[in-house]
Design an enzyme around this catalytic site. Structure first.
Site, short mmCIF file in Angstrom:
data_model
loop_
_atom_site.label_atom_id
_atom_site.label_comp_id
_atom_site.label_asym_id
_atom_site.label_seq_id
_atom_site.Cartn_x
_atom_site.Cartn_y
_atom_site.Cartn_z
N GLU A 140 0.86 -1.19 0.00
CA GLU A 140 0.00 0.00 0.00
C GLU A 140 0.89 1.24 0.00
O GLU A 140 1.88 1.29 0.75
CB GLU A 140 -0.87 -0.03 1.27
CG GLU A 140 -1.70 1.21 1.46
CD GLU A 140 -2.26 1.34 2.89
OE1 GLU A 140 -2.16 0.37 3.67
OE2 GLU A 140 -2.76 2.42 3.20
N ASP A 147 0.39 14.03 -4.65
CA ASP A 147 1.26 14.60 -3.62
C ASP A 147 2.71 14.60 -4.15
O ASP A 147 3.15 13.60 -4.71
CB ASP A 147 1.27 13.73 -2.35
CG ASP A 147 -0.07 13.72 -1.63
OD1 ASP A 147 -0.92 14.56 -1.95
OD2 ASP A 147 -0.25 12.85 -0.74
N CYS A 381 -0.99 0.25 29.91
CA CYS A 381 0.20 1.09 29.92
C CYS A 381 0.01 2.27 30.87
O CYS A 381 0.03 2.10 32.08
CB CYS A 381 0.57 1.52 28.50
SG CYS A 381 2.31 1.88 28.35
N HIS A 507 0.86 -3.58 25.98
CA HIS A 507 -0.29 -3.22 25.14
C HIS A 507 -0.92 -4.47 24.53
O HIS A 507 -0.60 -4.81 23.39
CB HIS A 507 0.15 -2.28 24.02
CG HIS A 507 0.50 -0.91 24.49
ND1 HIS A 507 -0.44 0.09 24.61
CD2 HIS A 507 1.68 -0.37 24.88
CE1 HIS A 507 0.15 1.19 25.05
NE2 HIS A 507 1.44 0.94 25.23
N GLU A 509 -3.69 -4.82 23.24
CA GLU A 509 -4.56 -4.52 22.10
C GLU A 509 -3.91 -4.82 20.75
O GLU A 509 -4.59 -5.03 19.76
CB GLU A 509 -5.02 -3.05 22.14
CG GLU A 509 -3.94 -1.98 21.93
CD GLU A 509 -3.28 -1.52 23.23
OE1 GLU A 509 -3.28 -2.30 24.21
OE2 GLU A 509 -2.75 -0.40 23.25
#
Ligand code: GLN
Length: 535
Positions: A140, A147, A381, A507, A509
């Site tokens: 990607e 730009d 955290c 973390h 997650e």
């Protein structure tokens, strides 16, 4: 080995990352081995030094790389294991080139964007290709076509596809087909112009993924096909999802994206088996129960700042057949108005990671409220650090307890730097980053949640639980439930005599997947559901 390049046009935030990840889901379910990587044209070496308002969440990989949040999508949607090589920024490219230049590698030559910058980018692609040993490498390209800073990347891809020969590379352009209310119709012009911009550089995309709020009618598809020089079947509609981002692979599959991709690349595979994914999405869309979870943070105006936390919470809740009513609470508002009006009636309180003093007392108040009112609490955290400070102040009698991050002169620095650490040093990639082992205390809530005594979790922080205060806090009743053996670092704390209060320095997650929720989030979601049912 084939290559897919995903570019974006018209505006940013079109969800190229999600599209790339969802394509990964589909190709894996066709039995292909895929890898995903991201090019970011900005000049920062990595996003670790950018604040969440600029960049959203910084996603941390196992090896400690601080990367773009799209890599989080890649890991959640596919079985890919990513390393720092999967995210290349222009900053890294220039850093490498300047190092070579100083070393004398280019002696005698003028160092230029073409060929030196473009060669560096192509080398990374080739290296990844060899290293990953996969059928397809999906890359990607961040930013929007047009730009200036993206130009060297696109030029490198043009050269690369020429060098690898026909049928090896496929360009997918993600674009916008807006609905203009006054005219009452979908407009194809922005897409036409964005594709024209790509063709100016010498890239003809073969597939267009068109983001749209409404279904794209045949006439509009035909028009896009004509003006953009792609076949009409290759005009793929990607509507805004109704319920969850995990619908995107199913939507793209209905539009036959995966079929088109394998046929363009000349790959023979069975059709994608999406039964498991359909079941997963079905469960997410119509859960049986509901819970109210408060997330107390401060970057709440930026939807992507807590991306992985929100996804992990969603995975865990849907694993419990539960929908989440997420209440985002600004920690500074708690400071002004007290916790009650925001937290009364919630089933769970989550305090995620963060930096800087702003809102810190509000987060401490939230941890206090959760502990006193026996509301399930998950601290991540900074969310662990505030829980420790709260406990030290309110239970262990260390009234002035604080983290030395926020009060360097505090009498009781229960959270502090380790000896030898220096707060004033260089900021880039200098935190404790990446995966570390943690040993869990037998019988603890964390131990039960994981069902194992040794785990590995990812980190991104500078400050630590201060062992000088450990005995005092333990004596007052804080349970230390996780330790990193090297240096005896506290990684996880709990409050016994509480329905569910777990806070970790790492973390979790970053390791949650839609079909495999993270055990700590799962435990939290379960406790929140019990709270909802009993209150
Ligand atoms: N600011 C804290 C530290 O550096 C916590 C970091 C975080 O929550 N990611 O230790």
């Amino acid at each position: 080995m084939k290559y897919i390049f995903i570019t974006g046009g018209v505006i940013s935030s079109l969800g190229k990352g999600l599209t790339a990840a969802a394509l990964g889901t589909l190709l894996e379910r066709r039995g292909l081995k895929i890898a995903l990587m991201k090019f970011d044209p900005y000049l920062n070496v990595d996003p670790g030094t950018m604040n969440p308002y600029q960049h959203g969440e910084v996603y941390v990989l196992e090896d400690g790389a601080e990367t773009d949040l799209d890599l989080g999508h890649y890991e959640r949607f596919t079985s890919c294991h990513l390393t720092r090589r999967n995210n290349l920024t222009a900053g890294q490219v220039y850093e490498e080139i300047l190092r070579k230049e100083r070393r004398g590698d280019y002696l005698g030559k003028t160092v230029q964007v073409i060929p030196h910058v473009t060669d560096e980018i192509k080398n990374r692609l080739r290296h990844m290709g060899q290293h990953e040993n996969c059928d397809i490498l999906i890359t990607e390209i961040g930013g929007t076509t047009g730009d200036i800073e993206g130009l060297p990347f696109l030029e490198a891809l043009r050269q690369f596809s020429l060098e690898t020969g026909p049928g090896q590379c496929l360009f997918i352009h993600v674009t916008l087909v807006p609905f203009i209310k006054a005219a009452g119709e979908l407009k194809s012009k922005p897409t036409q112009q964005s594709v024209a911009k790509l063709r100016e550089i010498g890239i003809q995309p073969q597939i267009l993924v068109c983001r749209s709020e409404y279904p794209i009618d045949h006439e509009t598809r035909q028009k896009i096909s004509n003006f953009c020089n792609v076949s009409v079947e290759a005009v793929i509609e990607e509507q805004d999802v109704k319920h969850t981002i995990y619908e995107v692979p199913l939507m793209l599959h209905r539009e036959r994206l995966d079929e088109l991709v394998v046929s363009y690349l000349g790959l023979k595979t069975p059709p994608a088996d999406l039964h498991d994914w359909e079941r997963l999405v079905g469960r997410m869309i119509s859960p049986k129960y509901r819970t109210k979870i408060a997330m107390v943070g401060k970057y709440l105006g930026v939807p992507d700042a807590y991306k992985s936390v929100m996804e992990a919470l969603f995975h865990a809740a849907s694993g419990e057949d539960t929908g989440v009513d997420l209440i985002k609470v600004d920690a500074e508002e708690i400071e002004k108005q007290g916790p009650e009006i925001f937290l009364d009636g919630v089933d769970g309180i989550l305090v995620p990671g963060g930096f800087g003093e702003r809102g810190i007392e509000g987060k401490i108040a939230a941890a206090h409220y959760a502990r006193e009112k026996k509301i399930p609490y998950l601290g991540l955290c900074l969310g662990m650090q505030v829980a420790v400070i709260e406990f030290a102040r309110a239970v262990a009698g260390l009234k002035k307890a604080h983290s030395s991050e926020f009060d360097p002169q505090t009498q009781h620095p229960v959270i502090s730097l380790l000896p030898g650490q220096n707060a004033g040093g260089a900021k880039g990639a200098t935190m404790r980053l990446g995966s570390y082992i943690c040993q869990l205390t037998p019988g603890s809530v964390a131990h039960k949640a994981y069902g194992q005594s040794e785990i590995k979790e990812r980190h991104r922080h500078r400050y630590e639980f201060n062992n000088a205060h450990r005995a005092t806090l333990e004596k007052a009743g804080l349970r230390i439930s996780g330790i990193h053996p090297q240096g005896d670092l506290v990684e996880c704390v709990e409050i016994p005599d509480h329905p569910w209060f777990v806070a970790c320095q790492f973390h979790p997650e970053f390791r949650s997947k839609p079909d495999v929720p993270h055990p700590l989030f799962r435990g939290f979601a379960h406790a929140a559901l019990l709270h909802a049912q009993n209150n």
